[in-house]
Every structure is written in structure tokens, then in C-alpha cells.
Design a protein around this motif. Structure first.
Motif, PDB file in Angstrom:
ATOM      1  N   LYS A 176      16.174   7.050 -12.018  1.00 17.61           N
ATOM      2  CA  LYS A 176      16.377   5.877 -11.164  1.00 17.61           C
ATOM      3  C   LYS A 176      15.216   5.700 -10.193  1.00 17.61           C
ATOM      4  CE  LYS A 176      21.428   6.064 -11.121  1.00 17.61           C
ATOM      5  NZ  LYS A 176      22.603   6.408 -10.283  1.00 17.61           N
ATOM      6  N   LEU A 177      14.803   6.796  -9.570  1.00 13.37           N
ATOM      7  CA  LEU A 177      13.669   6.728  -8.643  1.00 13.37           C
ATOM      8  C   LEU A 177      12.400   6.300  -9.369  1.00 13.37           C
ATOM      9  CD1 LEU A 177      14.359   9.976  -6.603  1.00 13.37           C
ATOM     10  CD2 LEU A 177      14.390   7.647  -5.695  1.00 13.37           C
ATOM     11  N   ALA A 178      12.180   6.888 -10.536  1.00 11.98           N
ATOM     12  CA  ALA A 178      10.984   6.549 -11.306  1.00 11.98           C
ATOM     13  C   ALA A 178      10.996   5.082 -11.720  1.00 11.98           C
ATOM     14  CB  ALA A 178      10.884   7.454 -12.533  1.00 11.98           C
ATOM     15  N   ARG A 187       0.805  -1.218   0.000  1.00 10.71           N
ATOM     16  CA  ARG A 187       0.000   0.000   0.000  1.00 10.71           C
ATOM     17  C   ARG A 187       0.838   1.267   0.000  1.00 10.71           C
ATOM     18  NH1 ARG A 187      -5.476  -0.243   1.349  1.00 10.71           N
ATOM     19  NH2 ARG A 187      -5.560  -2.403   1.903  1.00 10.71           N
ATOM     20  N   HIS A 188       1.921   1.218   0.742  1.00  9.18           N
ATOM     21  CA  HIS A 188       2.728   2.430   0.897  1.00  9.18           C
ATOM     22  C   HIS A 188       3.703   2.657  -0.250  1.00  9.18           C
ATOM     23  CE1 HIS A 188       1.032   2.824   4.849  1.00  9.18           C
ATOM     24  NE2 HIS A 188       1.356   1.569   5.102  1.00  9.18           N
ATOM     25  N   ALA A 189       3.825   1.698  -1.133  1.00  8.92           N
ATOM     26  CA  ALA A 189       4.781   1.840  -2.234  1.00  8.92           C
ATOM     27  C   ALA A 189       4.441   3.008  -3.135  1.00  8.92           C
ATOM     28  CB  ALA A 189       4.823   0.555  -3.060  1.00  8.92           C
ATOM     29  N   PHE A 190       3.166   3.327  -3.241  1.00  2.00           N
ATOM     30  CA  PHE A 190       2.752   4.406  -4.134  1.00  2.00           C
ATOM     31  C   PHE A 190       3.310   5.755  -3.708  1.00  2.00           C
ATOM     32  CE2 PHE A 190      -0.830   1.399  -4.428  1.00  2.00           C
ATOM     33  CZ  PHE A 190      -0.733   1.111  -5.763  1.00  2.00           C
ATOM     34  N   LEU A 191       3.505   5.939  -2.426  1.00  2.00           N
ATOM     35  CA  LEU A 191       3.922   7.240  -1.919  1.00  2.00           C
ATOM     36  C   LEU A 191       5.402   7.505  -2.136  1.00  2.00           C
ATOM     37  CD1 LEU A 191       1.941   7.198   1.436  1.00  2.00           C
ATOM     38  CD2 LEU A 191       1.318   8.298  -0.703  1.00  2.00           C
ATOM     39  N   GLY A 192       6.187   6.457  -2.379  1.00  2.00           N
ATOM     40  CA  GLY A 192       7.638   6.584  -2.434  1.00  2.00           C
ATOM     41  C   GLY A 192       8.148   7.568  -3.463  1.00  2.00           C
ATOM     42  N   GLY A 237       0.820   1.262 -20.230  1.00  2.00           N
ATOM     43  CA  GLY A 237       1.429   2.577 -20.041  1.00  2.00           C
ATOM     44  C   GLY A 237       2.649   2.545 -19.131  1.00  2.00           C
ATOM     45  N   HIS A 238       2.591   1.739 -18.086  1.00  2.00           N
ATOM     46  CA  HIS A 238       3.734   1.638 -17.181  1.00  2.00           C
ATOM     47  C   HIS A 238       4.916   0.936 -17.855  1.00  2.00           C
ATOM     48  CE1 HIS A 238       1.157   3.170 -14.041  1.00  2.00           C
ATOM     49  NE2 HIS A 238       2.177   3.153 -13.199  1.00  2.00           N
ATOM     50  N   ARG A 239       4.634   0.005 -18.735  1.00  3.99           N
ATOM     51  CA  ARG A 239       5.730  -0.617 -19.502  1.00  3.99           C
ATOM     52  C   ARG A 239       6.406   0.431 -20.397  1.00  3.99           C
ATOM     53  NH1 ARG A 239       2.393  -6.102 -20.964  1.00  3.99           N
ATOM     54  NH2 ARG A 239       2.870  -7.220 -19.030  1.00  3.99           N
ATOM     55  N   ALA A 240       5.601   1.294 -20.999  1.00  5.62           N
ATOM     56  CA  ALA A 240       6.170   2.365 -21.828  1.00  5.62           C
ATOM     57  C   ALA A 240       6.981   3.335 -20.977  1.00  5.62           C
ATOM     58  CB  ALA A 240       5.051   3.099 -22.572  1.00  5.62           C
ATOM     59  N   LEU A 241       6.451   3.709 -19.812  1.00  2.00           N
ATOM     60  CA  LEU A 241       7.190   4.601 -18.909  1.00  2.00           C
ATOM     61  C   LEU A 241       8.506   3.966 -18.463  1.00  2.00           C
ATOM     62  CD1 LEU A 241       4.348   6.077 -16.681  1.00  2.00           C
ATOM     63  CD2 LEU A 241       6.092   7.411 -17.879  1.00  2.00           C
ATOM     64  N   LEU A 242       8.487   2.670 -18.188  1.00  2.00           N
ATOM     65  CA  LEU A 242       9.702   1.978 -17.771  1.00  2.00           C
ATOM     66  C   LEU A 242      10.747   2.030 -18.881  1.00  2.00           C
ATOM     67  CD1 LEU A 242      11.241   0.300 -15.690  1.00  2.00           C
ATOM     68  CD2 LEU A 242      10.113  -1.740 -16.617  1.00  2.00           C
ATOM     69  N   GLN A 243      10.318   1.831 -20.117  1.00  2.00           N
ATOM     70  CA  GLN A 243      11.260   1.865 -21.242  1.00  2.00           C
ATOM     71  C   GLN A 243      11.875   3.248 -21.399  1.00  2.00           C
ATOM     72  OE1 GLN A 243      12.463  -0.758 -23.088  1.00  2.00           O
ATOM     73  NE2 GLN A 243      13.897   0.849 -23.625  1.00  2.00           N
ATOM     74  N   GLN A 268       9.948   2.794  -8.860  1.00  2.00           N
ATOM     75  CA  GLN A 268       8.528   2.915  -8.553  1.00  2.00           C
ATOM     76  C   GLN A 268       7.671   2.275  -9.647  1.00  2.00           C
ATOM     77  OE1 GLN A 268       7.975   4.112  -5.615  1.00  2.00           O
ATOM     78  NE2 GLN A 268       5.786   3.783  -5.685  1.00  2.00           N
ATOM     79  N   ILE A 269       8.057   2.462 -10.890  1.00  2.00           N
ATOM     80  CA  ILE A 269       7.302   1.882 -12.005  1.00  2.00           C
ATOM     81  C   ILE A 269       7.320   0.353 -11.920  1.00  2.00           C
ATOM     82  CG2 ILE A 269       7.271   1.581 -14.516  1.00  2.00           C
ATOM     83  CD1 ILE A 269       8.407   4.544 -14.605  1.00  2.00           C
ATOM     84  N   LYS A 270       8.478  -0.211 -11.571  1.00  2.00           N
ATOM     85  CA  LYS A 270       8.561  -1.672 -11.429  1.00  2.00           C
ATOM     86  C   LYS A 270       7.623  -2.161 -10.332  1.00  2.00           C
ATOM     87  CE  LYS A 270      13.211  -2.470 -13.246  1.00  2.00           C
ATOM     88  NZ  LYS A 270      14.590  -2.917 -12.934  1.00  2.00           N
ATOM     89  N   GLU A 271       7.570  -1.438  -9.221  1.00  2.00           N
ATOM     90  CA  GLU A 271       6.647  -1.817  -8.147  1.00  2.00           C
ATOM     91  C   GLU A 271       5.200  -1.716  -8.620  1.00  2.00           C
ATOM     92  OE1 GLU A 271       7.247   0.106  -4.403  1.00  2.00           O
ATOM     93  OE2 GLU A 271       9.387  -0.330  -4.384  1.00  2.00           O
TER      94      GLU A 271
END
Length: 199
Positions: free
Chosen positions: A177-179, A4-9, A152-158, A182-185
Motif C-alpha cells: 500500500k505504501l509503495a 520535492r518532499h514526496a520522494f522521502l515518504g 518501470g514505475h508502471r510495472a512496479l505499480l502493477q 509513492q509510485i503513483k506520486e
């Protein structure tokens, strides 16, 4: 919901002001300033492209998530959408400040307007939002929203991976790096939600 808290990171980690100043001051102006929106800053070419690509992909996640807050049925879907809205609004605010030094510094997040978000969408993104708008609220909408978020998250990760493999700016690399983490999570969480919706 798991993690639940991963989103805030990412939102809190990216808000560190030390990351913002030097990123825009160390580079020469980009020749593609108008195309990337890098008109008020001194970002390098790779950094301007990274910011523009991240903003465009993030705009789709933001527009879809704002819609999911209104039309979603599943509690996990709505919770994810709420955190995604907050995160994408924060990222958009940070990247805008990095690209445009005329934006006054502030500890507050200035969320992009609907017009700004829509203006970032390409034809495919607009079609995806139209499909979500026309989908009936409830389970069918939830499944369509989550499928779109995974894509969309796969595109953001790329986008993050591409910049991390070629970028040179220390602060922009830190943001990417931070993004990426978070995207992987988020992709793990989205897969969990998708499995729950199938059950």
C-alpha cells in the motif's frame, strides 16, 4: 521541482520495524524458495513472488538512477535520480530482510552492490541499461532515462496492485500500500519532468 518532499515518504514509512517481524514468521516456507530468493525466511508463496518481482523491477530503477547521477544533465532529472537511488536501496534492504531472517536487524540501510543489482536484471532490463550506458550524457540521456522510469514505475505499480488484490499477509499488504501511493506520486512527477524536457 513539484512535490520535492514526496520522494522521502516511502523510504521513511517503510523503515518502520514493526512491519518486518511478523511478515516472515506467520507463513509456511514457499516451494519456490530458490527461485524467489526466499531461502532464509518463512514467507508465503504470494509474498515471496511479490518480493521477488518488486526487487527485480526496483533493480532496474536503481541501476538506471545510479547511472543518471553520473550522466544526467537536467537538475530535476538528477534530483529525481538521487531520491530514487535512496528509495530503491531502502526497499531492497527491507525486502531482503523480510525474505531472509538470517539478515541481522539494523536501522541502517545496506545498499545492494552493483553485482546484486545487475543479478536482478532480466534480459530486457540489461538491454535498457546498456542503451543508457551508450547514450551520450546530457539531454538525450535525460529523456531516455525518464521514459524508462515511467515504464518501470508502471510495472512496479502493477506488481503492487496484483499483490494488493490477492495477498493475505498484513505486513506485506502494508508495504505494498505504501509503495503503491509513492509510485503513483512518482508517475506524476515523472510526467512533469518529461513535459519540461520537451520544452
Amino acid at each position: 521541482m513539484h512535490r520535492r518532499h514526496a520522494f522521502l515518504g516511502l523510504a521513511s514509512a517503510l523503515a518502520v520495524p514493526a512491519l518486518l517481524g511478523p511478515a516472515v514468521a506467520q507463513n509456511t516456507p514457499s516451494p519456490t524458495a530458490d527461485r524467489t530468493g526466499n531461502t532464509g525466511a518463512r514467507m508465503g508463496e504470494a509474498e515471496a513472488r511479490y518480493a521477488a518481482d518488486t526487487l527485480a523491477a526496483g533493480a532496474l530503477a536503481l541501476a538506471a538512477s545510479r547511472l543518471a547521477l553520473k550522466k544526467g544533465k537536467d537538475d530535476d532529472v538528477k534530483e529525481f535520480a538521487g531520491f530514487e537511488v535512496a528509495e530503491q536501496e531502502t526497499i531492497a534492504d527491507i525486502l531482503k530482510a523480510m525474505r531472509d531472517q538470517t539478515v541481522p536487524p539494523s536501522g541502517q540501510v545496506k545498499a545492494p552492490s552493483e553485482a546484486e543489482v545487475t543479478g536482478q536484471l532480466d534480459a530486457k532490463g540489461k538491454a535498457m541499461i546498456e542503451a543508457l550506458e551508450s547514450a551520450k550524457a546530457g539531454s538525450a540521456f535525460d529523456r531516455e532515462y525518464i521514459r524508462g522510469q515511467i515504464e518501470g514505475h508502471r510495472a512496479l505499480l502493477q506488481i503492487q496492485e496484483t499483490y494488493l488484490s490477492t495477498g493475505k499477509d498484513r505486513e506485506t499488504l502494508a508495504v505494498a500500500k505504501l509503495a503503491r501511493g509513492q509510485i503513483k506520486e512518482h508517475l506524476v512527477l515523472l510526467a512533469d519532468i518529461e513535459d519540461d524536457l520537451k520544452g
